[in-house]
Write a protein that holds these residues in place. Structure first.
Motif, short mmCIF file in Angstrom:
data_model
loop_
_atom_site.label_atom_id
_atom_site.label_comp_id
_atom_site.label_asym_id
_atom_site.label_seq_id
_atom_site.Cartn_x
_atom_site.Cartn_y
_atom_site.Cartn_z
N LYS A 1 39.87 -34.84 83.05
CA LYS A 1 40.76 -36.02 84.12
C LYS A 1 40.39 -36.52 84.86
O LYS A 1 40.30 -37.46 85.18
CB LYS A 1 42.47 -35.82 84.32
N ASP A 2 39.79 -35.80 85.35
CA ASP A 2 38.57 -36.01 86.90
C ASP A 2 37.49 -36.93 86.15
O ASP A 2 37.00 -37.29 87.29
CB ASP A 2 37.94 -34.47 87.68
N LEU A 3 37.17 -36.89 84.87
CA LEU A 3 35.80 -37.32 84.61
C LEU A 3 36.58 -38.65 84.77
O LEU A 3 35.13 -39.76 84.03
CB LEU A 3 35.46 -36.63 83.62
N LYS A 4 37.22 -39.18 84.71
CA LYS A 4 37.80 -40.85 84.49
C LYS A 4 37.52 -41.50 85.71
O LYS A 4 37.41 -42.60 85.46
CB LYS A 4 39.12 -40.43 84.68
N THR A 5 37.21 -40.76 87.09
CA THR A 5 37.07 -41.67 88.13
C THR A 5 34.99 -41.85 88.22
O THR A 5 34.76 -41.08 87.90
CB THR A 5 37.41 -40.82 89.38
N LEU A 6 34.76 -43.63 88.35
CA LEU A 6 33.86 -43.77 88.65
C LEU A 6 33.29 -43.60 90.61
O LEU A 6 34.09 -44.09 90.88
CB LEU A 6 33.42 -44.87 88.16
N SER A 7 32.08 -43.60 90.56
CA SER A 7 31.54 -43.57 92.03
C SER A 7 31.10 -45.16 91.85
O SER A 7 31.40 -45.65 91.08
CB SER A 7 30.09 -42.59 91.92
N LEU B 1 32.32 -37.88 69.00
CA LEU B 1 33.52 -36.64 68.44
C LEU B 1 33.86 -36.85 70.30
O LEU B 1 35.18 -36.42 70.52
CB LEU B 1 32.53 -35.47 68.03
N GLU B 2 32.79 -36.56 71.46
CA GLU B 2 33.53 -36.58 72.61
C GLU B 2 34.09 -37.87 72.61
O GLU B 2 35.22 -37.63 73.61
CB GLU B 2 32.82 -36.64 73.26
N HIS B 3 34.79 -39.13 72.66
CA HIS B 3 34.89 -40.20 72.51
C HIS B 3 36.53 -40.01 71.63
O HIS B 3 37.35 -40.92 72.89
CB HIS B 3 34.38 -41.24 72.30
N HIS B 4 36.19 -39.76 70.80
CA HIS B 4 37.40 -39.68 69.77
C HIS B 4 38.54 -38.45 70.49
O HIS B 4 39.65 -38.79 70.59
CB HIS B 4 37.46 -39.42 68.66
N LEU B 5 38.27 -37.62 71.23
CA LEU B 5 38.60 -36.55 71.46
C LEU B 5 39.37 -36.96 72.84
O LEU B 5 40.38 -36.62 73.61
CB LEU B 5 37.94 -35.09 71.55
N PHE B 6 38.60 -37.53 73.70
CA PHE B 6 38.68 -38.19 75.52
C PHE B 6 38.66 -39.19 75.21
O PHE B 6 37.77 -39.64 76.13
CB PHE B 6 38.41 -37.35 76.36
N PRO B 7 38.67 -40.35 75.24
CA PRO B 7 38.63 -41.83 75.32
C PRO B 7 39.14 -43.06 76.37
O PRO B 7 38.44 -43.27 76.60
CB PRO B 7 40.08 -42.66 74.21
N ALA B 8 39.40 -41.62 77.16
CA ALA B 8 39.54 -42.63 78.05
C ALA B 8 38.48 -42.09 79.69
O ALA B 8 38.08 -42.57 80.50
CB ALA B 8 40.65 -41.88 79.39
N VAL B 9 37.35 -40.80 78.59
CA VAL B 9 36.37 -41.50 79.66
C VAL B 9 35.41 -41.55 79.45
O VAL B 9 34.95 -42.19 78.80
CB VAL B 9 35.93 -39.69 79.47
N PRO B 10 35.09 -42.18 81.61
CA PRO B 10 33.59 -43.55 80.54
C PRO B 10 32.27 -42.90 79.92
O PRO B 10 31.95 -42.06 80.22
CB PRO B 10 33.17 -43.79 82.52
#
Length: 260
Positions: free
Chosen positions: A13-19, A227-236
């Motif tokens: 969840k911390d990866l959702k935030t962009l600097s 693979l990563e995107h489908h597991l966690f689509p909200a991560v930029p």
């Protein structure tokens, strides 16, 4: 392991935030490639412009894809404007692509997944299917989309038609070049954006293919961490390399089928 187990055990969840820097990168990644390709085309160096046009197209896909998942770090209007402006630049209604992409995540590789239909084809079948794919995603959105989607698709198609008319009426040759290259690239989407990342994954559709080799990810703007995107689509997209490392730390034996 199940998708839910991965969601619970991997910290993401911390990866959702962009600097601020990351937000600038994600929202301006297309600009240098577009300017270089257009400059070369303007002076008639069309062959030299092609690779820069290809990089622009890939960067544009990354940008709108993040926009689909509200991962650009911008407000609602700016995200909409990114999708609208890229519709004209990429010569396709991006809201039509968005509608089918969101359904793709919900109904992955099922009969309701119109975006994913080419995944079950042969590689050459997916290439030949490309023009049908582009027609179908517009048709499906106009038939199944809500009023807001339909309104945006009509606006984008109208804007594309107006720009196309101006380009050909005034014979703006470097923009005619851009139009042709973008349409050709769109016809390859069923192969590059669907088949490459989903073929032979029907048994576990949520476990898409991925690409972990550094140089391949650099030239494809990290768009094949699928693979990563489908597991966690909200991560930029800019955070997918770190997400991949975290997944491997928690689940070192997770199956990773190569994209290419």
């Amino acid at each position: 392991m199940t998708h839910q187990e991965i969601l619970k055990k991997v910290q993401w969840k911390d990866l959702k935030t962009l600097s601020f820097k990351e937000m600038l990168i994600e929202n301006n990644l297309t600009i240098p490639w577009f300017l270089i390709s257009m400059t070369l085309a303007y002076f008639g160096y069309y062959l030299a412009a092609i690779p820069f046009s290809a990089f622009f197209f890939l960067a544009g896909l990354r940008q709108v894809h993040n926009g689909f998942h509200n991962s650009l770090g911008t407000n609602k209007f700016l995200t909409w404007f990114t999708l609208y402006s890229n519709s004209i630049l990429l010569m396709v209604s991006i809201h039509a692509v968005k509608f089918n992409h969101i359904r793709h995540h919900k109904y992955c590789l099922s009969d309701e997944d119109y975006e994913g239909k080419s995944a079950k084809m042969t590689w050459y079948g997916a290439i030949l299917y490309g023009p049908v794919h582009m027609f179908l995603i517009h048709k499906v959105t106009l038939q199944k989309g809500n009023r807001n989607y339909v309104k945006n698709v009509i606006l984008e198609l109208f804007s594309i038609a107006v720009v196309t008319f101006i380009i050909f009426y005034f014979q703006i040759h470097f923009l005619i070049y851009h139009f042709i290259i973008m349409v050709f690239a769109e016809f390859l989407m069923a192969f590059f954006a669907v088949w490459t990342v989903h073929h032979d994954t029907e048994d576990s559709p949520e476990f898409a293919r991925t690409q972990r080799e550094g140089w391949k990810n650099k030239i494809t703007f990290s768009m094949f961490y699928h693979l990563e995107h489908h597991l966690f689509p909200a991560v930029p997209t800019i955070k997918l390399p770190e997400l991949a490392r975290r997944i491997d730390d928690v689940f070192p034996d997770i199956e990773k089928k190569n994209t290419f």
